[in-house]
Design an enzyme around this catalytic site. Structure first.
Site, PDB file in Angstrom:
ATOM      1  CG  ASN A 192      -1.863   1.130   1.195  1.00  0.00           C
ATOM      2  OD1 ASN A 192      -2.436   2.391   0.258  1.00  0.00           O
ATOM      3  ND2 ASN A 192      -2.728   1.421   2.365  1.00  0.00           N
ATOM      4  CD1 TRP A 193       4.255   1.584  -2.942  1.00  0.00           C
ATOM      5  CD2 TRP A 193       3.655   2.371  -4.694  1.00  0.00           C
ATOM      6  NE1 TRP A 193       5.196   0.287  -3.588  1.00  0.00           N
ATOM      7  CE2 TRP A 193       4.545   1.265  -4.931  1.00  0.00           C
ATOM      8  CE3 TRP A 193       3.108   3.009  -6.093  1.00  0.00           C
ATOM      9  CZ2 TRP A 193       4.917   0.968  -6.560  1.00  0.00           C
ATOM     10  CZ3 TRP A 193       3.278   2.705  -7.788  1.00  0.00           C
ATOM     11  CH2 TRP A 193       4.488   1.643  -7.564  1.00  0.00           C
ATOM     12  CE  LYS A 194       0.174   2.902   4.984  1.00  0.00           C
ATOM     13  NZ  LYS A 194      -0.130   3.415   6.437  1.00  0.00           N
ATOM     14  CG  HIS A 196      -5.765   2.038   5.288  1.00  0.00           C
ATOM     15  ND1 HIS A 196      -5.055   3.374   5.571  1.00  0.00           N
ATOM     16  CD2 HIS A 196      -5.671   0.758   4.639  1.00  0.00           C
ATOM     17  CE1 HIS A 196      -4.363   2.747   6.132  1.00  0.00           C
ATOM     18  NE2 HIS A 196      -4.277   1.895   5.973  1.00  0.00           N
ATOM     19  CD  GLU A 234      -3.495   6.041   6.480  1.00  0.00           C
ATOM     20  OE1 GLU A 234      -2.623   6.420   5.065  1.00  0.00           O
ATOM     21  OE2 GLU A 234      -2.254   5.088   6.782  1.00  0.00           O
ATOM     22  CD  GLU A 254      -3.959  -2.210   7.020  1.00  0.00           C
ATOM     23  OE1 GLU A 254      -3.087  -2.476   7.423  1.00  0.00           O
ATOM     24  OE2 GLU A 254      -4.581  -1.178   7.382  1.00  0.00           O
ATOM     25  N   GLY A 277       2.314   2.472  10.552  1.00  0.00           N
ATOM     26  CA  GLY A 277       3.442   3.076  10.262  1.00  0.00           C
ATOM     27  C   GLY A 277       3.816   3.726  11.407  1.00  0.00           C
ATOM     28  CB  SER A 316       4.589  -1.672  11.927  1.00  0.00           C
ATOM     29  OG  SER A 316       4.388  -0.411  11.760  1.00  0.00           O
ATOM     30  N   GLY A 341       2.289  -1.531   4.584  1.00  0.00           N
ATOM     31  CA  GLY A 341       2.617  -0.131   3.254  1.00  0.00           C
ATOM     32  C   GLY A 341       4.483   0.814   3.510  1.00  0.00           C
ATOM     33  N   GLY A 342       4.700   1.327   4.417  1.00  0.00           N
ATOM     34  CA  GLY A 342       6.506   1.393   4.635  1.00  0.00           C
ATOM     35  C   GLY A 342       7.543   0.000   3.607  1.00  0.00           C
TER      36      GLY A 342
HETATM   37  P1  PGA Z   1       2.901   0.250   7.144  1.00  0.00           P
HETATM   38  O1  PGA Z   1       0.932   0.130   6.405  1.00  0.00           O
HETATM   39  O2  PGA Z   1       3.005  -1.417   6.663  1.00  0.00           O
HETATM   40  O3  PGA Z   1       3.582   1.048   7.080  1.00  0.00           O
HETATM   41  O4  PGA Z   1       2.378  -0.097   8.853  1.00  0.00           O
HETATM   42  C1  PGA Z   1       0.124  -0.651   6.755  1.00  0.00           C
HETATM   43  C2  PGA Z   1      -1.580  -0.151   6.440  1.00  0.00           C
HETATM   44  O5  PGA Z   1      -1.896   1.054   6.756  1.00  0.00           O
HETATM   45  O6  PGA Z   1      -1.683  -0.673   5.505  1.00  0.00           O
END
Ligand code: PGA
Length: 249
Positions: free
Chosen positions: A10-12, A101, A103, A173, A179, A211, A232-233
């Protein structure tokens, strides 16, 4: 047969189309070099900003490669300024979409009802919904993980048939782990994914997210109810993403 592993990056809100192209060129080379090390039958993909979907989908990574949008509207068209329809994301190569998600729930007011409408619309369009659920730190500390996961999962899959439940992915999640570098322990993640499992089928892939890194993916996947990860990251860098997909081999 082992479990169907499904890992999606997930590049966001990261990468312009030129940056996405550079990533895909690097990633394709790394994939060709490392594909023998990938777990058998793994499905993997990337959740990209909509403007990058076309470039991501053009990289030849096999039929199972998931090209995911990060949001979509449930209506077919109309006066929804700034929104995209399923037909639009499909036209630029998406075959999946991340829905609900945390966010989007927290910053863009997406509700459980929206998530359900989006999941139903995605299935109707032949797009794989990757539905996110998970509790906040406050809820976690108040021992409300089960309550939140039950509520969000039940609402997200309302009116879905068993056939539909084989076509969706659910990502658990915990918001406190996203993050933050603070991964849920494999036991905590397994416990919550088992809460999700109670509402879906043995065949529904359940991902853990928060994470996830090359160093912890194998332990997470060794849990009975964790079939994959939403990352994500560690997915924005081609080297770290391929390392994650090979389970750090
Ligand atoms: P993260 O993000 O791996 O950077 O914690 C995960 C996500 O929000 O899907």
């Amino acid at each position: 047969m082992g479990k169907q592993i499904v890992i999606v990056g997930n590049w966001k809100m990261n990468k312009t189309p030129a940056e996405a192209k550079a990533f895909m060129d690097d990633f394709k080379k790394l994939y060709d070099l490392n594909k023998n090390k990938l777990p058998q039958g793994i499905k993997f993909g990337i959740g990209a900003p909509s403007v990058d979907l076309e470039v991501v989908s053009k990289t030849k990574l096999g039929n199972d490669f998931l090209v995911a949008a990060q949001n979509v509207h449930f209506k077919e068209n109309g006066a929804f300024t700034g929104e995209l329809s399923l037909a639009m994301i499909k036209a630029v190569g998406a075959n999946a979409v991340i829905i609900g998600h945390s966010e989007r729930r927290a910053m863009f007011n997406e509700t459980d009802a929206d998530v359900n409408l989006k999941a139903i619309a995605a299935l109707k369009a032949g797009i794989t919904p990757i539905i996110c659920v998970g509790e906040t730190l406050e809820e976690f500390e108040a021992n409300k993980t089960k309550e939140v996961v039950d509520r969000q999962t039940k609402a997200a899959i309302a009116n879905l048939t068993d056939v539909d439940l084989k076509k969706i992915v659910i990502a658990y999640e915990p918001i406190w782990a996203i993050g933050t570098g603070k991964t849920a322990t494999a036991e905590q993640a397994e416990k919550a994914c088992a809460f999700v499992r109670a509402h879906v089928l043995a065949e529904t892939p359940i991902q853990y997210g928060g994470s996830v890194k090359p160093e912890n993916i194998a332990e997470l996947l060794s849990q009975p109810n964790i079939d994959g990860a939403l990352v994500g990251g560690a997915s924005v860098d081609a080297n770290s993403y391929i390392k994650l997909l090979t389970l750090n081999k």
